[in-house]
Design a protein around this motif. Structure first.
Motif, PDB file in Angstrom:
ATOM      1  N   GLY A 115       0.780  -1.233   0.000  1.00  0.00           N
ATOM      2  CA  GLY A 115       0.000   0.000   0.000  1.00  0.00           C
ATOM      3  C   GLY A 115       0.808   1.278   0.000  1.00  0.00           C
ATOM      4  O   GLY A 115       0.254   2.354   0.242  1.00  0.00           O
ATOM      5  N   VAL A 116       2.134   1.168  -0.237  1.00  0.00           N
ATOM      6  CA  VAL A 116       2.947   2.399  -0.285  1.00  0.00           C
ATOM      7  C   VAL A 116       2.492   3.236  -1.480  1.00  0.00           C
ATOM      8  O   VAL A 116       2.531   2.772  -2.623  1.00  0.00           O
ATOM      9  CB  VAL A 116       4.447   2.065  -0.405  1.00  0.00           C
ATOM     10  CG1 VAL A 116       5.265   3.343  -0.570  1.00  0.00           C
ATOM     11  CG2 VAL A 116       4.918   1.283   0.813  1.00  0.00           C
ATOM     12  N   PRO A 117       2.036   4.460  -1.257  1.00  0.00           N
ATOM     13  CA  PRO A 117       1.531   5.278  -2.367  1.00  0.00           C
ATOM     14  C   PRO A 117       2.657   5.814  -3.247  1.00  0.00           C
ATOM     15  O   PRO A 117       3.815   5.897  -2.813  1.00  0.00           O
ATOM     16  CB  PRO A 117       0.808   6.420  -1.660  1.00  0.00           C
ATOM     17  CG  PRO A 117       1.539   6.561  -0.353  1.00  0.00           C
ATOM     18  CD  PRO A 117       1.958   5.167   0.035  1.00  0.00           C
ATOM     19  N   TRP A 118       2.315   6.162  -4.466  1.00  0.00           N
ATOM     20  CA  TRP A 118       3.284   6.813  -5.345  1.00  0.00           C
ATOM     21  C   TRP A 118       3.467   8.251  -4.874  1.00  0.00           C
ATOM     22  O   TRP A 118       2.493   8.945  -4.608  1.00  0.00           O
ATOM     23  CB  TRP A 118       2.807   6.805  -6.790  1.00  0.00           C
ATOM     24  CG  TRP A 118       2.971   5.476  -7.455  1.00  0.00           C
ATOM     25  CD1 TRP A 118       2.106   4.432  -7.433  1.00  0.00           C
ATOM     26  CD2 TRP A 118       4.099   5.066  -8.230  1.00  0.00           C
ATOM     27  NE1 TRP A 118       2.615   3.371  -8.149  1.00  0.00           N
ATOM     28  CE2 TRP A 118       3.842   3.731  -8.657  1.00  0.00           C
ATOM     29  CE3 TRP A 118       5.289   5.670  -8.619  1.00  0.00           C
ATOM     30  CZ2 TRP A 118       4.730   3.012  -9.438  1.00  0.00           C
ATOM     31  CZ3 TRP A 118       6.175   4.948  -9.401  1.00  0.00           C
ATOM     32  CH2 TRP A 118       5.901   3.639  -9.793  1.00  0.00           C
ATOM     33  N   PRO A 119       4.721   8.710  -4.761  1.00  0.00           N
ATOM     34  CA  PRO A 119       4.934  10.089  -4.313  1.00  0.00           C
ATOM     35  C   PRO A 119       4.494  11.091  -5.383  1.00  0.00           C
ATOM     36  O   PRO A 119       4.505  10.789  -6.576  1.00  0.00           O
ATOM     37  CB  PRO A 119       6.453  10.157  -4.091  1.00  0.00           C
ATOM     38  CG  PRO A 119       7.009   9.100  -4.980  1.00  0.00           C
ATOM     39  CD  PRO A 119       5.988   8.003  -5.022  1.00  0.00           C
ATOM     40  N   LYS A 120       4.096  12.256  -4.950  1.00  0.00           N
ATOM     41  CA  LYS A 120       3.662  13.288  -5.884  1.00  0.00           C
ATOM     42  C   LYS A 120       4.838  13.751  -6.738  1.00  0.00           C
ATOM     43  O   LYS A 120       5.975  13.839  -6.274  1.00  0.00           O
ATOM     44  CB  LYS A 120       3.092  14.470  -5.112  1.00  0.00           C
ATOM     45  CG  LYS A 120       1.811  14.139  -4.352  1.00  0.00           C
ATOM     46  CD  LYS A 120       1.296  15.350  -3.585  1.00  0.00           C
ATOM     47  CE  LYS A 120       0.014  15.003  -2.833  1.00  0.00           C
ATOM     48  NZ  LYS A 120      -0.500  16.160  -2.054  1.00  0.00           N
ATOM     49  N   GLY A 121       4.539  14.048  -8.000  1.00  0.00           N
ATOM     50  CA  GLY A 121       5.570  14.543  -8.908  1.00  0.00           C
ATOM     51  C   GLY A 121       6.263  13.455  -9.708  1.00  0.00           C
ATOM     52  O   GLY A 121       7.182  13.755 -10.471  1.00  0.00           O
ATOM     53  N   PHE A 122       5.848  12.182  -9.540  1.00  0.00           N
ATOM     54  CA  PHE A 122       6.493  11.079 -10.263  1.00  0.00           C
ATOM     55  C   PHE A 122       5.470  10.248 -11.044  1.00  0.00           C
ATOM     56  O   PHE A 122       5.617   9.036 -11.182  1.00  0.00           O
ATOM     57  CB  PHE A 122       7.259  10.183  -9.277  1.00  0.00           C
ATOM     58  CG  PHE A 122       8.461  10.843  -8.669  1.00  0.00           C
ATOM     59  CD1 PHE A 122       9.708  10.752  -9.283  1.00  0.00           C
ATOM     60  CD2 PHE A 122       8.357  11.564  -7.485  1.00  0.00           C
ATOM     61  CE1 PHE A 122      10.822  11.362  -8.719  1.00  0.00           C
ATOM     62  CE2 PHE A 122       9.465  12.174  -6.927  1.00  0.00           C
ATOM     63  CZ  PHE A 122      10.706  12.075  -7.541  1.00  0.00           C
ATOM     64  N   GLU A 123       4.452  10.912 -11.568  1.00  0.00           N
ATOM     65  CA  GLU A 123       3.414  10.219 -12.333  1.00  0.00           C
ATOM     66  C   GLU A 123       3.970   9.580 -13.604  1.00  0.00           C
ATOM     67  O   GLU A 123       3.463   8.557 -14.063  1.00  0.00           O
ATOM     68  CB  GLU A 123       2.286  11.192 -12.688  1.00  0.00           C
ATOM     69  CG  GLU A 123       1.340  11.490 -11.534  1.00  0.00           C
ATOM     70  CD  GLU A 123       0.633  10.243 -11.027  1.00  0.00           C
ATOM     71  OE1 GLU A 123       0.204   9.418 -11.862  1.00  0.00           O
ATOM     72  OE2 GLU A 123       0.511  10.092  -9.801  1.00  0.00           O
ATOM     73  N   ASP A 124       5.010  10.200 -14.186  1.00  0.00           N
ATOM     74  CA  ASP A 124       5.599   9.621 -15.392  1.00  0.00           C
ATOM     75  C   ASP A 124       6.212   8.250 -15.108  1.00  0.00           C
ATOM     76  O   ASP A 124       6.141   7.336 -15.939  1.00  0.00           O
ATOM     77  CB  ASP A 124       6.656  10.560 -15.964  1.00  0.00           C
ATOM     78  CG  ASP A 124       7.750  10.889 -14.953  1.00  0.00           C
ATOM     79  OD1 ASP A 124       7.448  10.923 -13.737  1.00  0.00           O
ATOM     80  OD2 ASP A 124       8.899  11.109 -15.375  1.00  0.00           O
ATOM     81  N   LEU A 125       6.789   8.079 -13.923  1.00  0.00           N
ATOM     82  CA  LEU A 125       7.362   6.786 -13.561  1.00  0.00           C
ATOM     83  C   LEU A 125       6.270   5.751 -13.298  1.00  0.00           C
ATOM     84  O   LEU A 125       6.442   4.572 -13.606  1.00  0.00           O
ATOM     85  CB  LEU A 125       8.253   6.924 -12.324  1.00  0.00           C
ATOM     86  CG  LEU A 125       9.478   7.843 -12.462  1.00  0.00           C
ATOM     87  CD1 LEU A 125      10.356   7.721 -11.237  1.00  0.00           C
ATOM     88  CD2 LEU A 125      10.261   7.502 -13.716  1.00  0.00           C
ATOM     89  N   ARG A 126       5.169   6.212 -12.778  1.00  0.00           N
ATOM     90  CA  ARG A 126       4.045   5.294 -12.548  1.00  0.00           C
ATOM     91  C   ARG A 126       3.517   4.758 -13.877  1.00  0.00           C
ATOM     92  O   ARG A 126       3.217   3.572 -13.999  1.00  0.00           O
ATOM     93  CB  ARG A 126       2.933   6.005 -11.787  1.00  0.00           C
ATOM     94  CG  ARG A 126       1.760   5.102 -11.457  1.00  0.00           C
ATOM     95  CD  ARG A 126       0.763   5.796 -10.564  1.00  0.00           C
ATOM     96  NE  ARG A 126      -0.198   4.859 -10.027  1.00  0.00           N
ATOM     97  CZ  ARG A 126      -1.008   5.106  -9.005  1.00  0.00           C
ATOM     98  NH1 ARG A 126      -0.950   6.280  -8.405  1.00  0.00           N
ATOM     99  NH2 ARG A 126      -1.858   4.202  -8.590  1.00  0.00           N
ATOM    100  N   ARG A 127       3.434   5.628 -14.860  1.00  0.00           N
ATOM    101  CA  ARG A 127       2.994   5.181 -16.183  1.00  0.00           C
ATOM    102  C   ARG A 127       4.017   4.235 -16.793  1.00  0.00           C
ATOM    103  O   ARG A 127       3.672   3.250 -17.441  1.00  0.00           O
ATOM    104  CB  ARG A 127       2.770   6.394 -17.098  1.00  0.00           C
ATOM    105  CG  ARG A 127       1.528   7.207 -16.756  1.00  0.00           C
ATOM    106  CD  ARG A 127       1.227   8.204 -17.846  1.00  0.00           C
ATOM    107  NE  ARG A 127       2.288   9.197 -17.989  1.00  0.00           N
ATOM    108  CZ  ARG A 127       2.313  10.345 -17.316  1.00  0.00           C
ATOM    109  NH1 ARG A 127       1.346  10.647 -16.453  1.00  0.00           N
ATOM    110  NH2 ARG A 127       3.297  11.205 -17.496  1.00  0.00           N
ATOM    111  N   ASN A 128       5.293   4.535 -16.563  1.00  0.00           N
ATOM    112  CA  ASN A 128       6.356   3.684 -17.084  1.00  0.00           C
ATOM    113  C   ASN A 128       6.283   2.276 -16.483  1.00  0.00           C
ATOM    114  O   ASN A 128       6.563   1.286 -17.159  1.00  0.00           O
ATOM    115  CB  ASN A 128       7.720   4.323 -16.785  1.00  0.00           C
ATOM    116  CG  ASN A 128       8.873   3.573 -17.407  1.00  0.00           C
ATOM    117  OD1 ASN A 128       9.305   2.556 -16.881  1.00  0.00           O
ATOM    118  ND2 ASN A 128       9.389   4.074 -18.511  1.00  0.00           N
TER     119      ASN A 128
END
Length: 530
Positions: free
Chosen positions: A246-259
């Motif tokens: 459940g560790v959330p994605w940090p703000k400002g790294f949405e491009d890495l989440r898509r990757n």
């Protein structure tokens, strides 16, 4: 067709009277025999009493429905109390009997499978344990020397579990396995494993063969337990964990989440609607939370009876806690940096390269990147473009048994992952006396107490690169402080993060559940920081 003949009525009445007379006579004989036997028993009891016992003061108990009989104070009740006390003492000194559920545990694999195996085996050395795993792990358990039936039981749920894995592979895309999606699909298959487990072990649990049931795997905090309510009903403590996720994605790294193609993570909130999750948490006696994120997700009523224990620990056979000599590090030699992990975007390796570039160009540092993954080609091109090939080593994965010798060549372990659940590589570096650098997000910072390494705030990419660059320059100029931090890191692992130490921590939780200690065990967050 023959007609049925009936006896005359008079003849039947005489027979009935005779039977009645014989019955009454027999009853009188039996009553006389019972009275005589009771008289003999009372005489024998009186004969067995010693003179001292007869002279004891007596308390007379009178009842309307019972004969007047003396009850001697200090006779039967203290004996019963002594027997109960002896039984309680034996119960308190006997090792807890624990049924360990580790569905995916496997000594031949990595990640959660290896963690589950190591944890289960360490616990089994500390208490009287029996491990239950899935059939696909059976051969590896046997090769590791365990005896089927005595040490472990394998339950066949392969078809459904394989379906979860295959679907995740197909939907994730090549080279980007989505653990969030796998957790969702596994949650659908796992209850069938527990149903089979209950069918096989339910009678033994009801018979009191085990004191505690401890589910180590699955690691995910969103996986419900089908047997939790059943165990509560029969009064057997049920423990979950260590759980992590459940560790959330940090703000400002949405491009890495898509990757990473972690689209399933956006729907993680749906786990709250999962059938059985609420009853699992309600019926569990305690939950071991491996991270603050997991702990904070729990309802307050559950959180109050939960314990913080990270899931990772160190295998001393591979990473012996050999003291590191400070004098071996020369102040004018290049600062030796290292990284271990998958070469994927979320590990932040590009930030490490950019921050270290000035030192790498000038010969003030070297970097050893150990691992492989889809980012390797892009990272190699960047290194070549910046002219850093002479200072960066990139050999791919190496045998885990040889990893310790390779890491010992480092002065500083840099692990700037932006989303990490556990951080086992961080502990391995600390075990070797190498201080780590991590970001303040997810599991790694919870392994690094003050003075054992460096925790940088999770901010923007640019700020992280800037802070990391300044830290590396400072570290290059002060090797002694680095070495001293490494010594403290190694001592911290020795105290809290060997598998033997973790098994003792978990045994303390068992003792609390079984009322052998009064207070809930607490070691602080990070461990040792109360």
């Amino acid at each position: 067709m023959h007609a049925m003949a009936f006896p005359p009525v008079a003849r039947l009445s005489r027979a009935e009277n005779e039977v009645s007379r014989v019955t009454r006579s027999t009853q009188r004989v039996e009553e006389s025999q019972e009275t005589f036997v009771s008289h003999l028993e009372r005489q024998a009891t009186v004969a067995r009493l010693s003179k001292a016992e007869i002279e004891r003061p007596t308390t007379i108990a009178i009842s309307q429905n019972s004969p007047l009989e003396p009850q001697r104070s200090g006779d039967r009740q203290p004996k019963a109390a002594r027997r109960a006390s002896a039984a309680n003492q034996r119960q308190a000194t006997r090792k807890p009997r624990v049924l360990i559920i580790a569905e995916a545990a496997n000594p031949a694999l990595t990640s959660a499978a290896l963690v589950g195996w190591a944890c289960a085996r360490a616990i089994a050395a500390e208490v009287d344990a029996h491990i239950v795993t899935e059939w696909r792990n059976r051969d590896d358990f046997l090769r590791a020397g365990l005896v089927e039936g005595k040490d472990f039981t394998a339950i066949n749920n392969r078809r459904l579990q394989h379906l979860s894995w295959s679907l995740t592979n197909k939907l994730s895309g090549k080279g980007n396995f989505s653990w969030s999606l796998y957790a969702m699909l596994s949650n659908l298959a796992y209850p069938f494993f527990e149903r089979k487990l209950w069918k096989q072990f339910g009678p033994r649990l009801r018979a009191g063969e085990f004191d505690v049931v401890h589910r180590i795997l699955p690691l995910s905090p969103t996986t419900p337990s089908w047997i939790a309510p059943k165990l509560k009903k029969i009064g057997i403590p049920f423990m979950l964990g260590p759980l992590n996720g459940g560790v959330p994605w940090p703000k400002g790294f949405e491009d890495l989440r898509r990757n990473e193609r972690d689209f399933a993570g956006k729907f993680r909130w749906l786990h709250k609607l999962s059938p059985g999750l609420r009853s699992t948490r309600t019926c569990s006696s305690t939950i071991l939370a491996a991270s603050r994120t997991t702990l904070n997700e729990l309802p307050e009523a559950v959180k109050s009876r939960s314990v913080f224990i990270p899931e990772n620990a160190i295998d001393l056979a591979k990473f012996p806690l050999t003291p590191r000599e400070v004098s071996k590090t020369a102040s004018d030699a290049p600062l030796r940096l290292s990284f271990v992990g998958r070469l994927v975007a979320l590990k932040g390796i590009d930030m490490l390269l950019e921050a270290a570039a000035p030192l790498l160009r000038s010969g003030g540092a070297t970097l050893d990147l150990i691992g492989d993954g889809p980012e390797r080609g892009r990272l190699s091109q960047w290194i070549k473009k910046e002219g850093l090939g002479h200072a960066v080593r990139m050999d791919g994965w190496i045998d885990h048994a040889k990893l310790g010798d390779r890491l010992r060549e480092s002065d500083l372990f840099v692990f700037p992952s932006i989303r990490e659940f556990g951080g086992g590589a961080v502990l391995e570096a600390m075990a070797l006396g190498i201080p780590p650098v991590v970001l303040d997000h997810g599991g790694p910072p919870e392994l690094v107490p003050p003075g054992t390494g460096f925790v940088l705030p999770m901010t923007t990419r640019e700020d992280i690169v800037s802070r990391l660059r300044d830290l590396l320059i400072t570290a290059a100029a002060d090797r002694r402080s680095l070495a001293e931090a490494g010594q403290r890191a190694q001592q911290h692992v020795r105290e809290f993060f060997t598998w033997e130490a973790k098994a003792k921590q978990i045994a303390e939780v068992y003792a609390w559940l079984l009322h052998r200690r009064d207070t809930k065990p607490q070691w602080g967050t990070p461990m040792g920081c109360k």
